[in-house]
Design a protein around this motif. Structure first.
Motif, mmCIF file in Angstrom:
data_model
loop_
_atom_site.group_PDB
_atom_site.id
_atom_site.type_symbol
_atom_site.label_atom_id
_atom_site.label_comp_id
_atom_site.label_asym_id
_atom_site.label_seq_id
_atom_site.Cartn_x
_atom_site.Cartn_y
_atom_site.Cartn_z
ATOM 1 N N LEU A 1 0.842 -1.218 0.126
ATOM 2 C CA LEU A 1 -0.009 0.168 0.155
ATOM 3 C C LEU A 1 0.925 1.212 0.102
ATOM 4 N N ALA A 2 1.836 0.996 0.864
ATOM 5 C CA ALA A 2 2.584 2.269 0.942
ATOM 6 C C ALA A 2 3.454 2.689 -0.214
ATOM 7 N N ALA A 3 3.895 1.770 -1.138
ATOM 8 C CA ALA A 3 4.605 1.668 -2.165
ATOM 9 C C ALA A 3 3.961 2.126 -3.334
ATOM 10 N N ARG A 4 2.490 1.708 -3.520
ATOM 11 C CA ARG A 4 1.606 1.891 -4.665
ATOM 12 C C ARG A 4 0.740 2.976 -4.259
ATOM 13 N N HIS A 5 0.280 3.223 -3.216
ATOM 14 C CA HIS A 5 -0.693 4.243 -2.856
ATOM 15 C C HIS A 5 -0.328 4.893 -1.562
ATOM 16 N N GLY A 6 0.833 5.751 -1.766
ATOM 17 C CA GLY A 6 1.348 6.492 -0.820
ATOM 18 C C GLY A 6 0.328 7.700 -0.188
ATOM 19 N N GLU A 7 -0.412 7.857 -0.893
ATOM 20 C CA GLU A 7 -1.157 9.346 -0.677
ATOM 21 C C GLU A 7 -2.222 8.633 0.471
ATOM 22 N N ARG A 8 -2.542 7.570 0.645
ATOM 23 C CA ARG A 8 -3.253 7.260 1.642
ATOM 24 C C ARG A 8 -2.652 6.597 2.845
ATOM 25 N N ILE A 9 -1.277 6.595 2.917
ATOM 26 C CA ILE A 9 -0.483 6.163 4.179
ATOM 27 C C ILE A 9 0.141 7.232 4.785
ATOM 28 N N ASP A 10 0.022 7.337 6.191
ATOM 29 C CA ASP A 10 0.488 8.444 6.785
ATOM 30 C C ASP A 10 1.733 8.090 7.179
ATOM 31 N N ARG A 11 1.767 6.851 8.156
ATOM 32 C CA ARG A 11 2.985 6.395 8.626
ATOM 33 C C ARG A 11 2.831 4.771 8.650
ATOM 34 N N LEU A 12 3.952 4.164 8.490
ATOM 35 C CA LEU A 12 3.777 2.669 8.215
ATOM 36 C C LEU A 12 4.645 1.828 9.169
ATOM 37 N N ILE A 13 3.894 0.734 9.916
ATOM 38 C CA ILE A 13 4.866 0.047 10.689
ATOM 39 C C ILE A 13 4.570 -1.206 10.032
ATOM 40 N N SER A 14 5.792 -1.999 9.793
ATOM 41 C CA SER A 14 5.807 -3.193 9.203
ATOM 42 C C SER A 14 6.453 -4.149 10.058
ATOM 43 N N VAL A 15 5.629 -5.265 10.476
ATOM 44 C CA VAL A 15 6.155 -6.305 11.517
ATOM 45 C C VAL A 15 6.456 -7.391 11.178
#
Length: 270
Positions: free
Chosen positions: A106-120
């Protein structure tokens, strides 16, 4: 129960948290074979600050389990459709394992929708051979979910944690055991086919990569390398296996809150 019909499936979701209209949204996305209850250790703390949206990935929990295989493109499209259906424009996103891969996509392809990302506990590329995933899919479809659940618990938690928290592990084992076999297999296919390595450079959201010290899926050094591949990302390591949000719940929750509550760097002026 709250469901939305998106992309020809019924997606189960749950909303908890701050009632303020300006409270930020935080989406929590689950690991393979689990449902929204996976985030029970965090929810009481997170809902004080955020409007928390949890959902069951297609094929898992209470969501529809259509015939697979599934892809990471489908799983991320489901999230976007859920946000659109709920009228949510922009979110923080925290996902573990399969959910973490969904977040990176999502963050790579739709970055306008993601404010901050936590990948666990989520490598950008499947580290396990296609043959192993094919065998797990065959086992699931052949009535082997109980055995798969036992094997998953051994991969996800240290022996010390299993001995110390038998009820927690029993609840997660039961969650996996009763996952729809076709849904489990469909998501196995999504994990097996995922490769986001070439897209990491497109992630612009502030990002936290969180890994467990003893995780076979993504070792700490691989977590540090992943963070180095994303501009400005940082890495946090916790003394756990694959599910640090359960095995190290308090430390995990603190790391998430510290990251999400940080002020944004001031924009440079000209």
């Amino acid at each position: 129960m709250p469901y939305v019909n998106v992309n020809d499936i019924s997606l189960y979701y749950r909303i908890d948290g701050a009632q303020r209209a300006d409270a930020p949204w935080l989406v929590l996305s689950n690991a393979l074979g689990t449902d929204v209850a996976l985030w029970s250790p965090q929810i009481d703390t997170l809902l004080r600050t955020f409007r928390v949206l949890r959902y069951d990935t297609r094929g898992l929990g209470r969501s529809s389990a259509p015939a697979g295989p599934y892809t990471i493109e489908q799983l991320s499209a489901d999230v976007l459709a859920l946000l659109d259906a709920l009228g949510i424009e922009r979110v923080h996103f925290c996902g573990v394992s399969l959910g973490g891969a969904t977040g990176m996509a999502l963050a790579a392809r739709h970055g306008e929708r993601i404010d901050r990302l936590i990948s666990v506990s989520a490598p950008p590329r499947n580290p396990t051979s296609a043959e192993i995933w094919a065998e797990r899919m065959k086992q699931a479809r052949g009535g082997g979910m109980p055995a798969l659940a036992d094997a998953v618990i051994a991969r996800w938690f240290s022996a010390a944690f299993v001995a110390r928290e038998p009820l927690v592990c029993a609840a997660i084992r039961d969650m996996i055991r009763h996952t729809d076999p076709e849904g489990y297999a469909g998501n196995c296919a999504a994990v097996a086919s995922t490769d986001l390595t070439a897209e990491l450079v497109r992630i612009e959201a502030p990002t936290l990569i969180l890994t467990g010290t003893h995780d076979a899926a993504i070792a700490p050094e691989a977590g540090r390398a992943l963070a180095a591949s994303i501009a400005g990302a940082r890495h946090v390591e916790l003394d756990a296996l694959h599910l640090p949000n359960v095995e190290q719940a308090d430390a995990f929750t603190r790391a998430v809150l510290n990251f999400l509550n940080e002020p944004r760097p001031a924009a440079s002026g000209g």
